[in-house]
Design an enzyme around this catalytic site. Structure first.
Site, PDB file in Angstrom:
ATOM      1  N   ASN A  41       0.657  -0.809  -0.439  1.00  0.00           N
ATOM      2  CA  ASN A  41      -0.005  -0.029   0.458  1.00  0.00           C
ATOM      3  C   ASN A  41       0.861   1.105  -0.159  1.00  0.00           C
ATOM      4  OD1 ASN A  41      -2.564  -1.047  -0.322  1.00  0.00           O
ATOM      5  ND2 ASN A  41      -2.877  -1.150   1.658  1.00  0.00           N
ATOM      6  N   GLY A  47      -1.386  11.664  -1.471  1.00  0.00           N
ATOM      7  CA  GLY A  47      -1.363  12.243  -0.682  1.00  0.00           C
ATOM      8  C   GLY A  47      -0.125  12.752  -0.389  1.00  0.00           C
ATOM      9  N   GLU A 111      -5.668  18.619   3.761  1.00  0.00           N
ATOM     10  CA  GLU A 111      -5.887  17.836   3.219  1.00  0.00           C
ATOM     11  C   GLU A 111      -7.107  18.116   4.778  1.00  0.00           C
ATOM     12  OE1 GLU A 111      -3.602  14.648   0.933  1.00  0.00           O
ATOM     13  OE2 GLU A 111      -4.098  14.100   3.313  1.00  0.00           O
ATOM     14  N   HIS A 225     -12.330   5.534   2.250  1.00  0.00           N
ATOM     15  CA  HIS A 225     -11.703   6.863   1.915  1.00  0.00           C
ATOM     16  C   HIS A 225     -13.000   7.583   0.872  1.00  0.00           C
ATOM     17  CE1 HIS A 225      -9.909   9.433  -0.608  1.00  0.00           C
ATOM     18  NE2 HIS A 225      -8.294   9.575   0.290  1.00  0.00           N
ATOM     19  N   ARG A 267     -12.441  12.221   6.645  1.00  0.00           N
ATOM     20  CA  ARG A 267     -12.694  11.340   5.913  1.00  0.00           C
ATOM     21  C   ARG A 267     -14.239  10.528   6.324  1.00  0.00           C
ATOM     22  NH1 ARG A 267      -7.232   8.350   4.799  1.00  0.00           N
ATOM     23  NH2 ARG A 267      -6.684  10.691   3.817  1.00  0.00           N
ATOM     24  N   HIS A 328     -10.349   1.369   2.594  1.00  0.00           N
ATOM     25  CA  HIS A 328      -9.509   1.702   2.772  1.00  0.00           C
ATOM     26  C   HIS A 328      -7.802   1.966   3.088  1.00  0.00           C
ATOM     27  CE1 HIS A 328      -6.243   5.160   0.834  1.00  0.00           C
ATOM     28  NE2 HIS A 328      -6.139   5.643   1.697  1.00  0.00           N
ATOM     29  N   GLU A 352       0.874  -0.895   9.221  1.00  0.00           N
ATOM     30  CA  GLU A 352      -1.039  -0.739   9.276  1.00  0.00           C
ATOM     31  C   GLU A 352      -1.546  -1.903  10.102  1.00  0.00           C
ATOM     32  OE1 GLU A 352      -2.948   0.298   5.270  1.00  0.00           O
ATOM     33  OE2 GLU A 352      -4.904  -0.339   6.581  1.00  0.00           O
ATOM     34  N   ARG A 363      -7.958   7.662  10.746  1.00  0.00           N
ATOM     35  CA  ARG A 363      -7.337   8.117  10.628  1.00  0.00           C
ATOM     36  C   ARG A 363      -7.192   9.098  10.444  1.00  0.00           C
ATOM     37  NH1 ARG A 363      -4.082   8.112   6.722  1.00  0.00           N
ATOM     38  NH2 ARG A 363      -4.515   6.417   5.535  1.00  0.00           N
TER      39      ARG A 363
HETATM   40  C1  SIN Z   1      -4.758  10.356  -0.057  1.00  0.00           C
HETATM   41  O1  SIN Z   1      -3.888  10.622  -0.663  1.00  0.00           O
HETATM   42  O2  SIN Z   1      -6.269  10.970   0.152  1.00  0.00           O
HETATM   43  C2  SIN Z   1      -4.901   9.033   0.768  1.00  0.00           C
HETATM   44  C3  SIN Z   1      -3.331   9.659   2.213  1.00  0.00           C
HETATM   45  C4  SIN Z   1      -4.192   9.219   3.100  1.00  0.00           C
HETATM   46  O3  SIN Z   1      -4.644   7.834   2.879  1.00  0.00           O
HETATM   47  O4  SIN Z   1      -3.943   9.559   4.588  1.00  0.00           O
END
Ligand code: SIN
Length: 433
Positions: A41, A47, A111, A225, A267, A328, A352, A363
């Site tokens: 992964n 991100g 983010e 996600h 999220r 995710h 993980e 998370r």
């Molecule tokens: C993302 O780019 O949205 C995933 C990054 C993450 O899982 O924190």
């Protein structure tokens, strides 16, 4: 076949590679990878990596992480995560990690649920760049050997002490005997019909822990996600549309073209709103709109997403991207202390498959690579200190009624049964269930 080593590392994602790099050079290390070395992964992470913007940001970073995690986090571990973030990003820079930069230094993006811009990145391929940077370092080390296509089926143990792992490689049983074993076996997404994870990641580490009465924690905390590329092909891994697209201003709209949510909420909250919107509009997906951004910016900042969407018939500078949530990340896992130590002697777990408790129930974006870096380094240092007092446990090779398929099915069954006990609601999301 029997193989002997000081340290066995199960997994070649960021937590496996970084722990191996932080172990002393005089230790013999064997790393195993279930598939190809980079079939993990880590290599898919788009991100970025969260990092405190200096010591003055530590308190706010901790608070953002706790708030996103619904205050179910382990506060001590979360503080360590924030405090030790800066030194680990510095280390990556020294290793040659090519983070995006502005004239003032590192480029920080935003983010969901972060109060400020604190995510360092390399375009939309941060994980791939990280995996390649670490692999380059590992391949220069004479004391590290990597076995690809080598699956862990169980651990070797004597009483409550781990003594390595029982593996299979190209149809041959391999018992790898080790003074210390590191479980860095990754996530659980391969057991879900709809996931952004590599298909081969099927909760092996947690299943083996459950089978051997090693403590596990928070199995009910699974993250979906909000924005995976939507298509009807259920057999494919879902392609992620990074949260950083929303961080750079991308807007979520429903199938009637209306906005319905603040895109930078945590999220789990955005995911809930998307499911609700899909139900209310009787549409199977929503859309992520970036058509108001310049095509050159999109091509440069999100090259992977731009290309992948184009392959699927969507020019993201001209039309919105169809998206829907997908499994995710797994916040639960093998219970560990702040050095990655499990409840079994000589067994550590990082990344993980472990549960440090830093993520709580949900998370915070871009905290996964950071957690892997911080805790695998701490654990490796502890192993360096302790290993001279740990003897190699002499075990006869288990004489198995050797059947690889049987072991793999058993591990899947053990994990799925435990998961469904605490999350009956996701039963239909699982494969073969
Ligand atoms: C993302 O780019 O949205 C995933 C990054 C993450 O899982 O924190």
């Amino acid at each position: 076949m029997d193989v002997y080593t000081d340290v066995l590392v199960i997994g070649t994602g960021v937590s496996g590679l970084y722990s191996a790099l932080n172990l002393k050079d005089n230790l013999n290390i064997i790393m195993i990878s279930k598939g190809k070395i980079d079939e993990c992964n880590t290599a898919l992470a788009q991100g970025g990596i969260s990092v405190a913007r200096g010591v003055d940001d530590v308190d706010l970073f901790v608070e953002d992480t706790l708030k996103a995690g619904a205050y179910k986090n382990d506060v001590t571990a979360t503080r360590i995560l924030a405090e030790e973030s800066i030194e680990n990003i510095d280390t990556l820079c020294k290793m040659g990690f090519d983070f995006d930069r502005t004239n003032d230094g590192l480029s920080y993006t935003r983010e969901g649920a972060h109060s400020i811009n604190r995510i360092v990145h390399y375009k939309d391929k941060t994980g791939k760049e990280l995996e390649e940077t670490l692999l380059k370092q590992v391949s220069s080390k004479k004391n590290i050997t990597i076995f690809e296509n080598c699956t862990m089926l169980d651990i070797l143990k004597k009483g409550n002490a781990c003594a390595g792992a029982l593996c299979t490689r190209e149809g041959v049983q391999v018992s790898i005997h080790a003074k210390v074993t590191i479980m860095a076996a990754g996530g659980i997404g391969g057991l879900f019909r709809n996931s952004t994870n590599q298909k081969i990641l099927t909760a092996d580490g947690v299943a083996v822990a459950l089978k051997n009465n090693i403590k596990v924690k928070n199995l009910n905390y699974i993250q979906f996600h909000p924005t995976a590329f939507f298509n009807n092909n259920l057999s494919d891994r879902k392609f992620l549309i990074s949260e950083s697209v929303r961080g750079e201003g991308g807007k979520l709209i429903n199938c009637n073209g209306n906005r319905f949510v603040d895109e930078l909420l945590p999220r789990d909250v955005v995911t809930k709103y998307i499911y609700e919107e899909e139900r209310n509009t009787h549409c199977s997906n929503v859309y992520l709109d970036v058509t108001f951004m310049k095509e050159d910016f999109l091509k440069n900042r999100f090259p992977t997403i731009y290309e992948k969407c184009l392959e699927n018939g969507i020019n993201i500078s001209k039309e919105p991207i169809p998206v829907s949530p997908a499994q995710h990340y797994f916040m639960g896992g093998i219970e560990v202390d702040t050095f990655g130590k499990t409840s079994m002697e000589n067994l550590f777990a990082f990344g993980e498959c472990s549960c440090t408790g830093v993520h709580g129930a949900n998370r915070l974006a871009s905290n996964s690579l950071l957690e892997a870096l911080v805790f695998s380094k701490r654990g490796a240092r502890k192993i360096n200190n302790d290993i001279s007092t740990i003897p190699m446990i002499n075990l006869d090779t288990p004489s198995l009624d050797y059947n690889e398929k049987y072991y793999k099915n058993l591990n899947n069954k053990i994990f799925i049964e435990s998961l469904v006990k605490v999350r009956g609601d996701i039963k239909n999301e699982l494969v073969n269930c």
